[in-house]
Design an enzyme around this catalytic site. Structure first.
Site, PDB file in Angstrom:
ATOM      1  N   ALA A 152       0.855  -1.186   0.000  1.00  0.00           N
ATOM      2  CA  ALA A 152       0.000   0.000   0.000  1.00  0.00           C
ATOM      3  C   ALA A 152       0.897   1.245   0.000  1.00  0.00           C
ATOM      4  O   ALA A 152       1.833   1.330  -0.795  1.00  0.00           O
ATOM      5  CB  ALA A 152      -0.966  -0.034   1.172  1.00  0.00           C
ATOM      6  N   SER A 153       0.675   2.177   0.907  1.00  0.00           N
ATOM      7  CA  SER A 153       1.411   3.450   0.840  1.00  0.00           C
ATOM      8  C   SER A 153       2.874   3.348   1.241  1.00  0.00           C
ATOM      9  O   SER A 153       3.636   4.309   1.026  1.00  0.00           O
ATOM     10  CB  SER A 153       0.705   4.505   1.691  1.00  0.00           C
ATOM     11  OG  SER A 153      -0.453   4.953   1.026  1.00  0.00           O
ATOM     12  N   ILE A 154       3.290   2.247   1.818  1.00  0.00           N
ATOM     13  CA  ILE A 154       4.732   2.064   2.033  1.00  0.00           C
ATOM     14  C   ILE A 154       5.449   2.015   0.688  1.00  0.00           C
ATOM     15  O   ILE A 154       6.646   2.311   0.586  1.00  0.00           O
ATOM     16  CB  ILE A 154       5.002   0.797   2.870  1.00  0.00           C
ATOM     17  CG1 ILE A 154       4.439   0.991   4.295  1.00  0.00           C
ATOM     18  CG2 ILE A 154       6.488   0.480   2.961  1.00  0.00           C
ATOM     19  CD1 ILE A 154       4.577  -0.232   5.191  1.00  0.00           C
ATOM     20  N   SER A 155       4.691   1.718  -0.375  1.00  0.00           N
ATOM     21  CA  SER A 155       5.255   1.751  -1.732  1.00  0.00           C
ATOM     22  C   SER A 155       5.844   3.115  -2.070  1.00  0.00           C
ATOM     23  O   SER A 155       6.755   3.218  -2.902  1.00  0.00           O
ATOM     24  CB  SER A 155       4.163   1.424  -2.763  1.00  0.00           C
ATOM     25  OG  SER A 155       3.545   0.183  -2.495  1.00  0.00           O
ATOM     26  N   LYS A 156       5.333   4.161  -1.443  1.00  0.00           N
ATOM     27  CA  LYS A 156       5.755   5.516  -1.813  1.00  0.00           C
ATOM     28  C   LYS A 156       7.245   5.735  -1.583  1.00  0.00           C
ATOM     29  O   LYS A 156       7.877   6.504  -2.316  1.00  0.00           O
ATOM     30  CB  LYS A 156       4.923   6.538  -1.038  1.00  0.00           C
ATOM     31  CG  LYS A 156       3.461   6.613  -1.476  1.00  0.00           C
ATOM     32  CD  LYS A 156       2.683   7.640  -0.687  1.00  0.00           C
ATOM     33  CE  LYS A 156       1.277   7.820  -1.271  1.00  0.00           C
ATOM     34  NZ  LYS A 156       0.416   6.654  -1.143  1.00  0.00           N
TER      35      LYS A 156
END
Length: 848
Positions: A89-93
């Site tokens: 999820a947003s850890i992908s950023k």
């Protein structure tokens, strides 16, 4: 090092060696104990379906704790491992940000160039790459655009998102660089920049520039219609009423940049450790990712490039939340510790408590309890059904065919009815709660929430909160703000017997606004009582408009329940028409003998108003006698008029069945009917009525601090009318009760269930319970109460429909009801086995 050693004495050298030995040990001596707590906590959560995932803790890059709980897929039941690849999820950023940094190092882009430089179709000319990296662009989230302008079968892609932005150009939330607001849209654009400048898909660039250099084994980008073949992929799921259901990629997941990078706990540790090296980018480049973003006006926000910055940079962290995945990665820079929590069960408790444990914060774990073997009447009005209900802390969590978790507290409902806790929309019990905080009068009839501030009299919201803080109680309290109280505050006790002046109305409106802002439900009036009787319609409408403008409601003991009933009903309808807010008639009744039998006509009048669009409703208590002051028996306020007194005893109440609740001038009269008192005095009932009012008035003058000098329970309604009002679909049940006086204070709700549901069968059980719960909540504007449904507060009542009944009577007005077996407020048992438990979980409910 040799230079230092040569300067040491032999003793000093030994101390130096000891210091080196200590440095070789773990830097955090508390860590072993905390890891033990972490393991037991994760086991507890997993056993209660509150965690399915992987947790890894490392110190100086060495794994100190690593464990997988549960399955990678509910379809295959394949077990998780620390090599399982989760959607980050947003850890992908942080991966996307690093790829941008790599492109910057190669001279492919500059952070402060506009996005349009690299994506010419981008419709905004002041947004830079740095704005995208730091969430300072002002771009709104793309999901709103997708929902509005796409079809239900469309899959959003990076190109599709760009097209939506170009076609519709939604306004920016703020000027770029002036504020911080999390923006997934910005990171999808970064994904497009990467693929454009790298000349290849993001997943390919990720593989070449991050995965292979770090030798990651289970890290890749995967999104709908992407080229990547996922391996070790974990699937998201959720839990609905005890069953696992898929909760994985949806039609928004054709984009890449804000999410949809997959990785394992093992790979994430390798990734995190590499950030302190120059394997991916230079240290100088990396440092910029951990700097708070600078905003205009010499302000900063603690976010860098894909990382939140905490405690001045000693902690770097980011969560990831999408579909069934709820993750977190935390870098404790000073301690050189790493925490990774990856979860695929739509449940984020573990990522919170894991941090709390490692950081030594107080640990609060969800507590569950199960109520089994019940006939569930959930408050919607639908038929009862067999079920079990699981509570989680103070809320309903699950319903259905549920089995107990290990060591979970279980209550066997023995086939009885479980309903939402009853909500009393019109109560005068608050004043008695300071003496009886267990609230036996309320919980013994299943009431879990009472609404105060009725008939125009109220306490300030701050006063109520202070009382609850000083003395917690068993039930919840909400309140209206009373018009009579406002009048008294502005006009004084002796100035109430006239219409208010314009400046006085203005001051009342100001006080009302303040109370509404503090959570008052709205404005209540008691227009039949002297403290408000002399107010004009205009005064009431002006105050009601203030309530409407604040999102509040209006509830009224209308100006007449007898000779001027039609005009009084017209007044509240007019208030609803002008203010366009919900209006409610308190304790709807017909209290004039000549109008008995006209309930159908009154209800038709209310239905016509509803057809006009006026949201008018009512509450009603199940008795044909009321409780009030003797003075209301003189509608013209002519207390010495013999003709009016005679009209009262023939039309407005039955003196032989109407009981004096209290009479301070002569306490001997208490609990006697007016007819009995007249016989003692050798007078006609009309004479006695006038005399009693006169004596009470003189007593009040001589005892200015006295309160509640006189009260009467007046028999003046016809039971068929009461039954019709109770059965109207827009009537909810109330008590209008207090701790003393009328038996309704101890028996209104159980009287409905026994007399009108079971015995007379006027309304079905499910409908009656709806009128006590969800319908009441709707009429009051309360949310999260009145239903047994996931997420609602666990205010519950377990009752036996075969034996439930009221036992309070005139002369025995505090007798507890039968058939209410157990009552919970906010998940805590407050009443069981005809006894209160001493638990006081009640709160002040404020309008939202």
């Amino acid at each position: 090092m040799p230079l230092i050693a040569r300067c040491l004495t032999p003793l000093g050298f030994l101390l130096y060696l000891a210091a080196l030995s200590l440095q070789a040990q773990p830097t955090d001596r508390l860590l072993p104990g905390r890891l033990k707590t972490l393991d037991s906590t994760l086991t507890y959560l997993h056993e209660r379906a509150l965690f399915n995932g992987v947790v890894l803790v490392a110190e100086k890059g060495t794994v100190r704790y690593r464990k997988a709980f549960g399955t990678a897929s509910i379809a295959t039941h394949e077990p998780l491992s620390t090599s399982s690849a989760f959607n980050l999820a947003s850890i992908s950023k942080q991966f996307v940000a690093l790829m941008i940094m790599q492109l910057q190092e190669r001279g492919k882009l500059r952070y402060d160039e506009t996005v349009r430089t690299y994506l010419p179709d981008f419709p905004y000319d002041t947004i830079t790459v740095r704005h995208l990296l730091t969430h300072t662009s002002g771009l709104s989230e793309y999901d709103g655009l997708m929902q509005r302008y796409s079809g239900p079968l469309d899959t959003l892609t990076n190109g599709g998102m760009m097209q939506l932005l170009r076609q519709h150009k939604p306004p920016l939330l703020f000027r770029p660089g002036t504020q911080w607001a999390y923006s997934n849209t910005g990171y999808v654009l970064l994904g497009s920049i990467i693929s454009t400048l790298a000349g290849m898909p993001v997943e390919q660039f990720l593989d070449q520039q991050i995965v292979k250099p770090l030798k990651l084994k289970n890290t890749y980008a995967y999104y709908l219609n992407s080229q990547t073949r996922p391996h070790n992929r974990v699937y998201g799921f959720g839990r609905e009423n005890g069953k696992n259901v898929m909760n994985d990629l949806i039609r928004l997941d054709g984009v890449i940049g804000d999410g949809n990078i997959y990785s394992s706990a093992d790979d994430l540790l390798t990734w995190e450790q590499a950030l302190a090296t120059e394997k991916l980018v230079r240290k100088q480049t990396m440092q910029e990712a951990f700097k708070p973003v600078e905003l205009t006006g010499n302000r900063t926000y603690p976010y860098g490039f894909g990382w939140f910055i905490e405690d001045g940079g000693s902690i770097l962290a980011h969560t990831g939340s999408w579909v069934g995945f709820l993750n977190v990665i935390v870098r404790y820079v000073d301690k050189k510790q790493t925490l990774i929590v990856l979860s695929n069960s739509s449940e984020g408790t573990a990522r919170r408590v894991a941090r709390d444990i490692l950081e030594g914060k107080p640990l609060t774990l969800p507590q569950t309890k199960l109520i089994t073997n019940v006939r569930l009447v959930d408050g919607t009005g639908t038929p009862a059904r067999k079920s079990a209900v699981r509570l989680r802390n103070d809320r309903i969590w699950e319903m259905g065919n549920l089995t107990p978790f290990p060591n979970e507290p279980v209550t066997d409902g023995q086939g009885l009815v479980l309903a939402p806790g009853f909500i009393d929309s019109h109560s005068h019990h608050v004043s008695g709660l300071s003496r009886q905080p267990d609230a036996p009068a309320l919980v013994s009839q299943g009431i879990t929430t009472l609404v105060s501030g009725q008939d125009g009299g109220s306490w300030a919201m701050d006063t109520l909160q202070a009382q609850l803080t000083r003395q917690p109680v068993a039930v919840n309290i909400a309140s209206y703000t009373g018009q009579a109280t406002l009048r008294q505050q502005v006009m004084g006790v002796n100035g109430l017997y006239r219409t208010a002046k314009p400046d006085e109305v203005t001051r009342m409106k100001a006080i009302l606004r303040t109370e509404l802002a503090k959570g008052s439900l709205g404005l209540s009036t008691g227009l039949e009582y002297e403290s408000a009787f002399f107010s004009s319609r205009d005064e009431v409408i002006q105050l009601a408009q203030v309530a409407a403008d604040s999102g509040g409601r209006y509830m009224s003991h209308i100006r007449s329940e007898d000779i001027s009933l039609d005009d009084a009903v017209d007044e509240i309808i007019q208030i609803g028409r002008l203010t366009k807010m919900p209006v409610q008639i308190s304790h709807l009744k017909i209290a004039l003998r000549d109008k008995w039998g006209q309930s159908a006509r009154i209800l038709a009048q209310l239905e016509r108003a509803r057809a006009e669009g006026i949201n008018i409703t009512a509450d009603c208590y199940p008795y044909d006698y009321w409780n009030s002051t003797l003075r209301v028996l003189f509608p013209k306020r002519d207390y010495t008029n013999a003709t009016s007194a005679e009209f009262a005893v023939t039309q407005l109440f039955d003196p032989m069945q109407s009981v004096l609740v209290r009479f301070a001038p002569n306490p001997v009269y208490a609990e006697k009917t007016v007819g009995e008192v007249a016989a003692l005095r050798r007078e006609k009932p009309a004479q006695t009525l006038m005399a009693l009012i006169g004596e009470a008035s003189n007593y009040a003058k001589n005892n200015p601090d006295a309160d509640g000098i006189e009260a009467i329970m007046g028999k003046s309604m016809d039971e068929p009318d009461v039954a019709n009002f109770l059965a109207w679909p827009h009537t909810n049940i109330c008590s209008d009760g207090a701790n003393d006086g009328h038996p309704r204070g101890y028996g209104a709700f159980t009287r409905v269930l026994g007399r009108y549901v079971r015995d007379q069968k006027i309304i079905p059980l499910e409908t009656a319970i709806q009128k006590m719960t969800s319908l009441t909540a709707e009429h009051l504007g309360l949310v999260d109460r009145g239903l047994i449904a996931p997420g609602y507060f666990a205010d519950l009542v377990l009752l036996n429909p075969d034996s439930v009944q009221d036992n309070a009577r005139i002369g025995s007005n505090k007798a507890l009801s039968s058939g209410i077996e157990s009552v919970w407020v906010a998940g805590q048992l407050v009443y069981q086995g005809q006894k209160t438990t001493g638990a006081h979980p009640g709160v002040l409910i404020r309008r939202k």
